[in-house]
Design a protein around this motif. Structure first.
Motif, mmCIF file in Angstrom:
data_model
loop_
_atom_site.group_PDB
_atom_site.id
_atom_site.type_symbol
_atom_site.label_atom_id
_atom_site.label_comp_id
_atom_site.label_asym_id
_atom_site.label_seq_id
_atom_site.Cartn_x
_atom_site.Cartn_y
_atom_site.Cartn_z
ATOM 1 N N PHE A 90 54.778 102.817 105.305
ATOM 2 C CA PHE A 90 54.633 103.635 104.061
ATOM 3 C C PHE A 90 56.154 104.119 103.396
ATOM 4 C CE2 PHE A 90 53.496 106.363 100.581
ATOM 5 C CZ PHE A 90 54.074 107.677 100.895
ATOM 6 N N LEU A 91 56.577 104.970 104.509
ATOM 7 C CA LEU A 91 58.162 105.335 104.243
ATOM 8 C C LEU A 91 59.143 104.379 104.103
ATOM 9 C CD1 LEU A 91 58.241 108.369 106.814
ATOM 10 C CD2 LEU A 91 58.273 108.579 104.276
ATOM 11 N N THR A 92 59.105 103.395 104.591
ATOM 12 C CA THR A 92 59.988 102.176 104.585
ATOM 13 C C THR A 92 59.824 101.815 103.030
ATOM 14 O OG1 THR A 92 59.807 101.623 106.584
ATOM 15 C CG2 THR A 92 60.768 100.157 105.065
ATOM 16 N N ASP A 93 58.882 101.801 102.482
ATOM 17 C CA ASP A 93 58.464 101.279 101.013
ATOM 18 C C ASP A 93 58.752 102.366 100.265
ATOM 19 O OD1 ASP A 93 57.567 98.574 102.140
ATOM 20 O OD2 ASP A 93 55.503 98.980 101.727
ATOM 21 N N VAL A 94 58.807 103.673 100.425
ATOM 22 C CA VAL A 94 59.056 104.720 99.475
ATOM 23 C C VAL A 94 60.856 104.418 99.518
ATOM 24 C CG1 VAL A 94 59.358 107.303 99.447
ATOM 25 C CG2 VAL A 94 57.343 106.073 100.072
ATOM 26 N N ALA A 95 61.455 104.123 100.674
ATOM 27 C CA ALA A 95 62.939 104.281 100.426
ATOM 28 C C ALA A 95 63.250 103.163 99.589
ATOM 29 C CB ALA A 95 63.390 103.779 101.787
ATOM 30 N N ALA A 96 62.598 102.021 99.592
ATOM 31 C CA ALA A 96 63.088 100.754 98.541
ATOM 32 C C ALA A 96 62.786 101.511 96.960
ATOM 33 C CB ALA A 96 62.051 99.721 98.587
ATOM 34 N N GLU A 97 61.418 102.199 96.723
ATOM 35 C CA GLU A 97 61.424 102.817 95.342
ATOM 36 C C GLU A 97 62.338 103.988 95.049
ATOM 37 O OE1 GLU A 97 59.533 100.315 94.376
ATOM 38 O OE2 GLU A 97 58.384 101.899 93.067
ATOM 39 N N ALA A 98 62.816 104.546 96.082
ATOM 40 C CA ALA A 98 63.894 105.757 95.856
ATOM 41 C C ALA A 98 65.059 105.021 95.416
ATOM 42 C CB ALA A 98 63.959 106.362 97.043
ATOM 43 N N GLU A 99 65.464 103.828 96.209
ATOM 44 C CA GLU A 99 66.807 103.204 95.798
ATOM 45 C C GLU A 99 66.542 102.555 94.323
ATOM 46 O OE1 GLU A 99 68.845 104.789 98.175
ATOM 47 O OE2 GLU A 99 69.744 102.912 97.707
ATOM 48 N N ARG A 100 65.354 101.975 94.174
ATOM 49 C CA ARG A 100 65.309 101.375 92.755
ATOM 50 C C ARG A 100 65.225 102.381 91.662
ATOM 51 N NH1 ARG A 100 60.943 100.851 89.172
ATOM 52 N NH2 ARG A 100 59.624 101.667 90.831
ATOM 53 N N LEU A 101 64.770 103.604 91.964
ATOM 54 C CA LEU A 101 64.865 104.548 90.784
ATOM 55 C C LEU A 101 65.931 105.464 90.906
ATOM 56 C CD1 LEU A 101 61.057 105.766 91.253
ATOM 57 C CD2 LEU A 101 62.288 104.673 89.341
ATOM 58 N N ASP A 102 66.929 105.173 91.887
ATOM 59 C CA ASP A 102 68.376 106.132 92.317
ATOM 60 C C ASP A 102 67.649 107.526 92.346
ATOM 61 O OD1 ASP A 102 71.314 107.135 90.764
ATOM 62 O OD2 ASP A 102 70.785 106.821 92.938
ATOM 63 N N HIS A 103 66.690 107.857 92.755
ATOM 64 C CA HIS A 103 66.322 109.160 93.123
ATOM 65 C C HIS A 103 65.465 109.323 94.372
ATOM 66 C CE1 HIS A 103 65.666 113.107 91.045
ATOM 67 N NE2 HIS A 103 64.564 112.936 91.311
ATOM 68 N N HIS A 104 65.846 110.468 95.168
ATOM 69 C CA HIS A 104 65.424 110.628 96.652
ATOM 70 C C HIS A 104 64.629 111.586 97.013
ATOM 71 C CE1 HIS A 104 68.923 107.622 96.005
ATOM 72 N NE2 HIS A 104 68.374 106.794 96.802
ATOM 73 N N PRO A 105 63.524 111.372 97.815
ATOM 74 C CA PRO A 105 62.730 112.615 98.343
ATOM 75 C C PRO A 105 63.258 113.415 99.257
ATOM 76 C CG PRO A 105 61.951 110.703 99.122
ATOM 77 C CD PRO A 105 63.050 110.044 98.260
ATOM 78 N N TRP A 106 62.843 114.626 99.401
ATOM 79 C CA TRP A 106 62.796 115.332 100.699
ATOM 80 C C TRP A 106 61.618 114.935 101.247
ATOM 81 C CZ3 TRP A 106 59.271 118.268 103.110
ATOM 82 C CH2 TRP A 106 59.473 118.909 104.320
ATOM 83 N N PHE A 107 61.424 114.454 102.591
ATOM 84 C CA PHE A 107 60.099 114.337 103.213
ATOM 85 C C PHE A 107 60.098 114.803 104.872
ATOM 86 C CE2 PHE A 107 61.083 110.746 105.955
ATOM 87 C CZ PHE A 107 62.103 110.160 105.637
ATOM 88 N N SER A 108 58.941 114.790 105.146
ATOM 89 C CA SER A 108 58.977 115.299 106.585
ATOM 90 C C SER A 108 57.626 114.422 107.152
ATOM 91 C CB SER A 108 58.513 116.620 106.886
ATOM 92 O OG SER A 108 57.946 117.006 108.147
ATOM 93 N N ASN A 109 57.820 114.054 108.383
ATOM 94 C CA ASN A 109 56.619 113.065 108.728
ATOM 95 C C ASN A 109 56.330 113.646 110.237
ATOM 96 O OD1 ASN A 109 56.811 110.408 111.080
ATOM 97 N ND2 ASN A 109 54.911 110.816 109.679
#
Ligand SMILES: C[C@H](O)[C@H](O)[C@H]1CNC2=NC(N)=NC(=O)C2=N1
Length: 82
Positions: free
Chosen positions: A24-43
């Motif tokens: 899931f986080l790997t796919d979120v990374a792709a979305e963050a790059e697509r949107l040029d907007h990056h989350p703070w996350f903890s796992n």
């Protein structure tokens, strides 16, 4: 759902296991790059926590955070978030 506190959008997701959470986080990374907007996350194991805010806007919540939140929700659904 996402909650807005302390100038951030917050949400946590729980998945079947660690591998699913990490995929899931790997796919979120792709979305963050697509949107040029990056989350703070903890796992930790199968739980992922997010905090979203816009650094370029003085760490305030903007529509960019809401757009990323919606993208994260879609990815979470694809990975069977509980
Ligand atoms: C140069 C680049 O576009 C900016 O630094 C982007 C990158 N990702 C970002 N992510 C977040 N959360 N806030 C920002 O202001 C931001 N700005």
């Amino acid at each position: 759902m996402w909650t807005e506190t302390d100038n951030s959008l917050h949400r946590s997701f729980r998945f079947a296991d660690f591998k699913t959470a990490f995929a899931f986080l790997t796919d979120v990374a792709a979305e963050a790059e697509r949107l040029d907007h990056h989350p703070w996350f903890s796992n930790e194991y199968n739980v992922v926590e997010f905090r979203l805010r816009t650094h370029d806007a003085g760490n305030a919540v903007t529509r960019r955070d809401h757009r990323l939140a919606a993208a994260i929700d879609a990815v979470a659904a694809r990975h069977g978030a509980e």
